[in-house]
Design a protein around this motif. Sequence first.
Motif, PDB file in Angstrom:
ATOM      1  N   ARG A 192      48.667  24.342  36.649  1.00  0.00           N
ATOM      2  CA  ARG A 192      49.043  25.740  36.907  1.00  0.00           C
ATOM      3  C   ARG A 192      49.405  26.478  35.617  1.00  0.00           C
ATOM      4  N   PRO A 222      46.368  28.194  32.376  1.00  0.00           N
ATOM      5  CA  PRO A 222      45.936  29.590  32.112  1.00  0.00           C
ATOM      6  C   PRO A 222      47.035  30.477  31.529  1.00  0.00           C
ATOM      7  N   HIS A 223      48.294  30.069  31.698  1.00  0.00           N
ATOM      8  CA  HIS A 223      49.385  30.850  31.102  1.00  0.00           C
ATOM      9  C   HIS A 223      49.587  30.502  29.625  1.00  0.00           C
ATOM     10  N   GLU A 262      46.134  33.476  28.984  1.00  0.00           N
ATOM     11  CA  GLU A 262      46.776  34.786  28.990  1.00  0.00           C
ATOM     12  C   GLU A 262      47.217  35.187  27.585  1.00  0.00           C
ATOM     13  N   THR A 295      46.751  34.310  37.199  1.00  0.00           N
ATOM     14  CA  THR A 295      46.612  34.847  35.849  1.00  0.00           C
ATOM     15  C   THR A 295      45.603  35.991  35.819  1.00  0.00           C
ATOM     16  N   TYR A 336      43.664  26.146  40.512  1.00  0.00           N
ATOM     17  CA  TYR A 336      43.157  27.189  41.402  1.00  0.00           C
ATOM     18  C   TYR A 336      44.158  28.333  41.473  1.00  0.00           C
ATOM     19  N   LEU A 344      36.234  24.258  36.891  1.00  0.00           N
ATOM     20  CA  LEU A 344      36.975  25.024  37.894  1.00  0.00           C
ATOM     21  C   LEU A 344      37.476  26.335  37.292  1.00  0.00           C
ATOM     22  N   VAL A 400      36.559  29.586  39.272  1.00  0.00           N
ATOM     23  CA  VAL A 400      37.547  30.482  39.874  1.00  0.00           C
ATOM     24  C   VAL A 400      37.482  31.838  39.182  1.00  0.00           C
ATOM     25  N   GLY A 435      46.738  28.787  39.469  1.00  0.00           N
ATOM     26  CA  GLY A 435      47.070  29.295  38.138  1.00  0.00           C
ATOM     27  C   GLY A 435      46.050  30.287  37.615  1.00  0.00           C
ATOM     28  N   VAL A 436      44.770  29.937  37.703  1.00  0.00           N
ATOM     29  CA  VAL A 436      43.731  30.843  37.213  1.00  0.00           C
ATOM     30  C   VAL A 436      43.719  32.104  38.065  1.00  0.00           C
TER      31      VAL A 436
END
Lengths: 338, 338
Positions: free
Chosen positions: A214, A217-218, A134, B244, B238, A237, A241, B240-241
């Motif tokens: 988790r 991605p942040h 992000e 986001t 899973y 993944l 996703v 988290g992405v």
Amino acid sequence: MIKVAVDAMGGDNAPGEVIKGAVEAVSDRRDIQVLLVGKEDVVSQELKGYSYPKDQIQVIPASEVIETEEPPVNAIRRKKDSSIVVAMNLVKNGEADAFVSAGSSGAILVGGQVIVGRLKGVERPPFGALIPTETGVSLLLDSGANVDARPSHLVQFARMGSIYMEHVIGISRPRVGIVNIGAEEEKGNALVKETFPKLKACRDIHFTGSIEAREIPHGGADVIVCEAFTGNVILKLYEGVGSTLISMVKKGMMVTLRSKIGALLVKPALKETLKKFDASQYGGAPLLGLKGLVVKTHGNAKAGEIRNSIIQCVTFKEQQINEKIKESLDAEEQDIEQ
Amino acid sequence: MIKVAVDAMGGDNAPGEVIKGAVEAVSDRRDIQVLLVGKEDVVSQELKGYSYPKDQIQVIPASEVIETEEPPVNAIRRKKDSSIVVAMNLVKNGEADAFVSAGSSGAILVGGQVIVGRLKGVERPPFGALIPTETGVSLLLDSGANVDARPSHLVQFARMGSIYMEHVIGISRPRVGIVNIGAEEEKGNALVKETFPKLKACRDIHFTGSIEAREIPHGGADVIVCEAFTGNVILKLYEGVGSTLISMVKKGMMVTLRSKIGALLVKPALKETLKKFDASQYGGAPLLGLKGLVVKTHGNAKAGEIRNSIIQCVTFKEQQINEKIKESLDAEEQDIEQ
């Protein structure tokens, strides 16, 4: 002038997209020379379709191709005239500064260790993959080179990854996190529990503790350290996703007339946002800790990713990443001796 | 009538959302009785705000609360009057058929094994989490109960997961995949390489081989087997992405006037699509292989997830999942003896 050997035969979209990417790289940058390694007739024929500064691309013949399914150790040993082996030898002999390939990960890993060779003190060279977040980009390592790693390997990943993020990506004092299934120090599997205090004791990195998946991605850490099985699962993944959700969003916008009109209006803005989350813009994953630079791109890399991977090699070389890794490991050794 | 004990004190949104979820469950279904376990005054006070069939909710007093940060073994041993321990005892003594909690995973895991107890033959009860995919839903197990598992544990996960998917979710001959970093049998870490042939030899499951993490969101397998460290990383990444990307899409649509108007038009259709990718609609993760049913929801579960988790218990009980697991493991034992 940086010389980058490029595997013209590697990957799902070779040679077309690879050669297109090489042409784009030399058209953008006067300081790069590309050595296109592969079947001479095929590569030369493909090149004819482009106009580019001729002095910046050279074709290096290699008659064989290593396929993705081939057992890598055998392939490297037997296919002496394959694009991967020929290009690795160029790096080994100093005729190229770096090598970029979308070909077999296994062969690149084996060739990197056997032909190019590890820097003194490096136990296991990890693949370091840049993943979008992000807030920017993080380095995930090991993203797939060596499974069943030991704690000392993970500590080296953290050191090498920190150097990469600081000097190639330009993040000062990059935060190092170890992938874990809880935030507390006592959580985790045997490997993580044993590695945690070693990372904590490591003076030349900025270790910030556990990072739960988790938070990745942040942008919860700049350097994300883990064993290669976990790393590869995370990398794949992430892509899975991401692509699933984006395709669902696209489909979801096409269900009613109202939403279709809306889709036309949001499209340009949305495209811009989602570009930020596209891994290919960052180029490939370097195999860190070798005597030369070896970069693996996605197997399905398009021209843009090949181009970016080639350009990435310039910063790596200019910033003398390998020299810095050597210094860091030498300092570590002295630490242990004292 | 199915009796479900619910931890009124567990989770970030307790007691409010938990009690709301319980009220929703009994309002929807006449065949459920909820035993709300927790501080009597707090729970009774909260309940006053709702109208619901009074005979379907009973308050069971428990004066203590186990916090998420507490070391689980100690907490279960010492806090005899905590909502988790009291509720687990209800299940153990047959006064409740199932237990649903959004509280400490560690305490639920320890309590499940120590108080409720494992079914004969079950080595390690795994958390089985339902995860949304493009085509439906898959069961990921072990999603976080026991790290550093052995091959025999993974084989039991596959058997138990297959029974769950077939009889609770209604997928006939569910495809079982083992999480791996390549599609070929010879790929993987030591655990996967050792487990692969055992799964292949297992006659009562439909083993389809390795599944790469990239394929999970596409619905590549119905039962996804892995060790708990990997499973927990998958589950959390899973989420988290997903979150986001959805927040990036929302932000991306708000950048220009044109896209803002488009956003208004696509919103309803998009919401419907993204609902499919929301894990909470499937309820919590059961701890499989215990003598009773214990279900862990997300720590931040809202009323909807609590409600769905309670209702999920009915199918589990009606389909006699535990009896089927026992039969399967008995058959396995006879196989080994022969």
